[in-house]
Design a protein around this motif. Sequence first.
Motif, PDB file in Angstrom:
ATOM      1  N   LYS A 256      -2.051  11.697   8.734  1.00  0.00           N
ATOM      2  CA  LYS A 256      -0.856  11.210   9.149  1.00  0.00           C
ATOM      3  C   LYS A 256      -1.551   9.606   9.847  1.00  0.00           C
ATOM      4  O   LYS A 256       0.066   8.813   9.722  1.00  0.00           O
ATOM      5  N   LYS A 257      -2.663   9.486  10.115  1.00  0.00           N
ATOM      6  CA  LYS A 257      -2.220   7.765  10.301  1.00  0.00           C
ATOM      7  C   LYS A 257      -2.761   7.160   9.311  1.00  0.00           C
ATOM      8  O   LYS A 257      -2.757   7.283   8.038  1.00  0.00           O
ATOM      9  N   PRO A 258      -2.189   5.854   9.419  1.00  0.00           N
ATOM     10  CA  PRO A 258      -1.655   4.436   8.230  1.00  0.00           C
ATOM     11  C   PRO A 258      -3.516   4.461   7.606  1.00  0.00           C
ATOM     12  O   PRO A 258      -3.889   4.881   8.928  1.00  0.00           O
ATOM     13  N   ARG A 259      -3.313   4.081   6.468  1.00  0.00           N
ATOM     14  CA  ARG A 259      -3.941   4.269   5.876  1.00  0.00           C
ATOM     15  C   ARG A 259      -4.174   2.810   4.818  1.00  0.00           C
ATOM     16  O   ARG A 259      -2.831   2.414   4.682  1.00  0.00           O
ATOM     17  N   LYS A 260      -4.835   1.825   4.632  1.00  0.00           N
ATOM     18  CA  LYS A 260      -4.638   0.711   3.485  1.00  0.00           C
ATOM     19  C   LYS A 260      -4.840   0.934   2.636  1.00  0.00           C
ATOM     20  O   LYS A 260      -5.430   2.186   1.694  1.00  0.00           O
ATOM     21  N   VAL A 261      -3.958   0.530   1.824  1.00  0.00           N
ATOM     22  CA  VAL A 261      -3.878   0.746   0.204  1.00  0.00           C
ATOM     23  C   VAL A 261      -4.423  -0.941  -0.398  1.00  0.00           C
ATOM     24  O   VAL A 261      -3.240  -0.840  -0.535  1.00  0.00           O
ATOM     25  N   GLU A 262      -4.752  -0.541  -1.062  1.00  0.00           N
ATOM     26  CA  GLU A 262      -5.670  -1.817  -2.239  1.00  0.00           C
ATOM     27  C   GLU A 262      -5.055  -1.946  -3.204  1.00  0.00           C
ATOM     28  O   GLU A 262      -4.570  -1.466  -3.746  1.00  0.00           O
ATOM     29  N   ILE A 263      -4.556  -3.255  -3.593  1.00  0.00           N
ATOM     30  CA  ILE A 263      -4.120  -3.970  -4.634  1.00  0.00           C
ATOM     31  C   ILE A 263      -4.596  -4.247  -5.737  1.00  0.00           C
ATOM     32  O   ILE A 263      -5.426  -5.183  -5.684  1.00  0.00           O
TER      33      ILE A 263
END
Length: 153
Positions: free
Chosen positions: A134-141
């Motif tokens: 549930k923790k925020p995670r970075k999504v690479e573009i």
Amino acid sequence: MRSNFDFAPLLRSSIGFENLNRLLDSVTRAAEGDVGFPPYNIEKLGDDAYRITMAVAGFAREELDITVQENTLLVTGKAADEAQPAERTFLHRGIAKRAFERRFQLADVIKVTGASFENGLLNIELQREVPEHKKPRKVEIAEEATLIDGQTA
């Protein structure tokens, strides 16, 4: 007279769980005739730590009960039956020692970690424990879009 409340505008613009809970709590308290006994504070001690402090003057530790079930914290107080001595006469009795039940709705990530009782104050310690999923995670573009079969668009 019966009136219907439309909470839709509040739900669209509210941020966080506490604001909606506070609104619904005040509505239900007014409906139940609760005058706010016993009084309480909710403190934020840190990023993930909270404390509920309830003023329960006149109650002994044995007369208080704390129960957590699902997402509800229930604090109850029931005064023990005491035989009043005949020589004790009150001219004014301002310390309320009546039975009470106070409920707090907890978010899924809030856990009760402990409680203490000192000088007529009941302290309930809470901790926010967010699971990894549930923790925020970075999504690479990506530089260019890739189709499912591996071909570029």
